[in-house]
Design a protein around this motif. Sequence first.
Motif, PDB file in Angstrom:
ATOM      1  N   ALA A  61       0.830  -1.211   0.000  1.00  0.00           N
ATOM      2  CA  ALA A  61       0.000   0.000   0.000  1.00  0.00           C
ATOM      3  C   ALA A  61       0.862   1.258   0.000  1.00  0.00           C
ATOM      4  CB  ALA A  61      -0.923  -0.006   1.221  1.00  0.00           C
ATOM      5  N   ILE A  62       1.935   1.266   0.810  1.00  0.00           N
ATOM      6  CA  ILE A  62       2.837   2.422   0.868  1.00  0.00           C
ATOM      7  C   ILE A  62       3.544   2.625  -0.468  1.00  0.00           C
ATOM      8  CG2 ILE A  62       5.009   3.275   1.881  1.00  0.00           C
ATOM      9  CD1 ILE A  62       4.092   2.070   4.533  1.00  0.00           C
ATOM     10  N   TYR A 100       1.071   4.092  -2.889  1.00  0.00           N
ATOM     11  CA  TYR A 100       0.803   5.495  -2.515  1.00  0.00           C
ATOM     12  C   TYR A 100       1.963   6.401  -2.926  1.00  0.00           C
ATOM     13  CZ  TYR A 100       0.355   9.631   0.451  1.00  0.00           C
ATOM     14  OH  TYR A 100       0.299  10.923   0.919  1.00  0.00           O
ATOM     15  N   ALA A 126       1.700   9.376  -5.553  1.00  0.00           N
ATOM     16  CA  ALA A 126       1.912  10.735  -5.050  1.00  0.00           C
ATOM     17  C   ALA A 126       3.101  11.417  -5.695  1.00  0.00           C
ATOM     18  CB  ALA A 126       2.088  10.695  -3.532  1.00  0.00           C
ATOM     19  N   ASN A 160       6.458  12.325   5.350  1.00  0.00           N
ATOM     20  CA  ASN A 160       5.955  10.961   5.171  1.00  0.00           C
ATOM     21  C   ASN A 160       6.977   9.881   5.500  1.00  0.00           C
ATOM     22  OD1 ASN A 160       3.083  11.028   3.759  1.00  0.00           O
ATOM     23  ND2 ASN A 160       4.254  12.741   2.964  1.00  0.00           N
TER      24      ASN A 160
END
Length: 239
Positions: free
Chosen positions: A30-31, A34, A38, A203
Amino acid sequence: MAVEGGMKCVKFLVFIFNFIFWVCGVALVAIGIYAQLALDKALAVSSTSAAGSPVAILVLGIVIFFISFFGCCGAWKESYCMVTTFAVLLSIIFLVEVAAAIAGYIFKDKARSVLEEGLWDAMRKYGEDQPVTEAVDEIQRDFQCCGANNYTDWSSIERFRANDTVPRSCCRSNATSCNVHPTPETVYEKGCLPKIEAWMKKNILIVAAVALGIAFFEILGIIFACCLMKGIRSGYEVM
């Protein structure tokens, strides 16, 4: 021969920790997705090695996902071969992660220079290469930035210096001439390099927390897998 007593408890601990490890693998996937979404345009104007970072996280997550599934099966079936393979693969993954963390710390300044060089290269190609032009425009709109270090960077590009302009994606509003004779009041003042760096620093804490959690479960998984291997082997020897 099935494991008994304390080893039966270890067997279920290995199974439970592999399930948690499986969840960690899903979190990494998922990271990775993302980060790729992004920073898609920022990575497009950077080097191939930098662009591969989110993909590397994604691949690592997928590998961990399958290794944990393998470990669950080995613990449930009490297969010495499968549990041994799981422990070896998990140890290799742990060592690779440690090496990657060390390399990331050592080359953190290199990453900044690579990103800056990529931004300047994209600015020089602006208006000549359509995909690069679109990438720069999207970066400047999404991060509300202009140029590499600040909006005056565009004055070093001949086509913009000649008429004292910047790309319209630098504009704070949709006014017709907002990009002509730019000032901090009409265009974004800060450059994209510090803006992207700030986003990454914000992040990176999430990534670090997830990485530490995964490392912790990896160590526990290796320890319990070794204990289970010993128990299964002892059961075979008794037979």
